[in-house]
Design a protein around this motif. Structure first.
Motif, PDB file in Angstrom:
ATOM      1  N   UNK A   1       0.800  -1.133  -0.014  1.00 35.02           N
ATOM      2  CA  UNK A   1       0.137  -0.014   0.081  1.00 35.02           C
ATOM      3  C   UNK A   1       0.905   1.203   0.093  1.00 35.02           C
ATOM      4  N   UNK A   2       0.409   2.247  -0.672  1.00 34.95           N
ATOM      5  CA  UNK A   2       1.066   3.654  -0.685  1.00 34.95           C
ATOM      6  C   UNK A   2       1.846   3.768  -1.558  1.00 34.95           C
ATOM      7  N   UNK A   3       1.663   4.959  -2.215  1.00 32.00           N
ATOM      8  CA  UNK A   3       2.764   5.389  -3.393  1.00 32.00           C
ATOM      9  C   UNK A   3       2.661   4.687  -4.524  1.00 32.00           C
ATOM     10  N   UNK A   4       1.638   3.931  -5.029  1.00 30.53           N
ATOM     11  CA  UNK A   4       1.374   3.183  -5.896  1.00 30.53           C
ATOM     12  C   UNK A   4       1.015   4.116  -7.091  1.00 30.53           C
ATOM     13  N   UNK A   5       1.886   3.976  -8.244  1.00 36.48           N
ATOM     14  CA  UNK A   5       1.670   4.769  -9.468  1.00 36.48           C
ATOM     15  C   UNK A   5       0.847   4.445 -10.441  1.00 36.48           C
ATOM     16  N   UNK A   6       0.270   3.295 -10.696  1.00 29.71           N
ATOM     17  CA  UNK A   6      -0.476   2.739 -11.655  1.00 29.71           C
ATOM     18  C   UNK A   6      -1.155   1.334 -11.280  1.00 29.71           C
ATOM     19  N   UNK A   7      -2.304   1.081 -11.362  1.00 32.18           N
ATOM     20  CA  UNK A   7      -3.360  -0.042 -11.200  1.00 32.18           C
ATOM     21  C   UNK A   7      -3.625  -0.650 -12.383  1.00 32.18           C
ATOM     22  N   UNK A   8      -3.686  -2.088 -12.356  1.00 32.81           N
ATOM     23  CA  UNK A   8      -4.220  -2.814 -13.461  1.00 32.81           C
ATOM     24  C   UNK A   8      -5.768  -2.675 -13.426  1.00 32.81           C
ATOM     25  N   UNK A   9      -6.748  -3.217 -14.513  1.00 35.16           N
ATOM     26  CA  UNK A   9      -7.973  -3.148 -14.367  1.00 35.16           C
ATOM     27  C   UNK A   9      -8.733  -4.238 -13.533  1.00 35.16           C
ATOM     28  N   UNK A  10      -7.958  -5.167 -13.057  1.00 35.13           N
ATOM     29  CA  UNK A  10      -8.503  -6.260 -12.059  1.00 35.13           C
ATOM     30  C   UNK A  10      -9.064  -7.456 -13.055  1.00 35.13           C
ATOM     31  N   UNK A  11      -8.940  -8.732 -12.470  1.00 38.47           N
ATOM     32  CA  UNK A  11      -9.363  -9.611 -12.975  1.00 38.47           C
ATOM     33  C   UNK A  11     -10.140 -10.558 -11.726  1.00 38.47           C
ATOM     34  N   UNK A  12     -11.224 -11.148 -12.261  1.00 40.34           N
ATOM     35  CA  UNK A  12     -11.896 -12.063 -11.422  1.00 40.34           C
ATOM     36  C   UNK A  12     -11.342 -13.241 -11.102  1.00 40.34           C
ATOM     37  N   UNK A  13     -11.440 -13.824 -10.073  1.00 47.84           N
ATOM     38  CA  UNK A  13     -11.003 -15.317  -9.672  1.00 47.84           C
ATOM     39  C   UNK A  13     -11.984 -15.841  -9.075  1.00 47.84           C
TER      40      UNK A  13
END
Length: 126
Positions: free
Chosen positions: A110-122
């Motif tokens: 957590x913290x300082x994250x510059x980019x995120x993926x779109x997510x995928x359902x498992x």
């Protein structure tokens, strides 16, 4: 512009395996630490695993330790989460995220994250 594209989610039976991928688009992963997160229905997002930019530091949530393995392939600009011995409680939307880590000293969840993926359902269900 920093973008992360995820793949590999789906439906699997308890005890089965999946491998999630997170590919960087528009930038190189070489100097970024990577974290995997998940959010189950009705629950808050939690950190699952992380790896430093050089791969020298890894960390896992207690709930997945011994079952999940994080890895990276800078040549392919991709990070992976190998998930074995899956349980119904692993059912969640999984996200990857990156943090600038030029000295290989960071394993953030957590913290300082510059980019995120779109997510995928498992989904783990019989």
């Amino acid at each position: 512009q920093l973008q992360l594209v995820q793949s590999g989610g789906g439906l699997v039976q308890p005890g089965g395996s999946l491998r999630l991928s997170c590919a960087a688009s528009g930038f190189a992963l070489d100097y970024y630490a990577i974290g995997w997160f998940r959010q189950a229905p009705g629950k808050e997002r939690e950190g699952v695993s992380c790896i430093s930019s050089g791969g020298g530091i890894t960390n896992y949530a207690d709930s997945v330790k011994g079952r999940f393995t994080i890895s990276r392939d800078n040549a392919k600009n991709t990070v992976y989460l190998q998930m074995n011995s899956l349980k119904p409680d692993d059912t969640a939307v999984y996200y990857c995220a990156v943090k600038w880590d030029p000295y290989g000293s960071t394993c953030p969840q957590e913290g300082g994250l510059a980019a995120w993926g779109q997510g995928t359902l498992v989904t783990v269900s019989s």
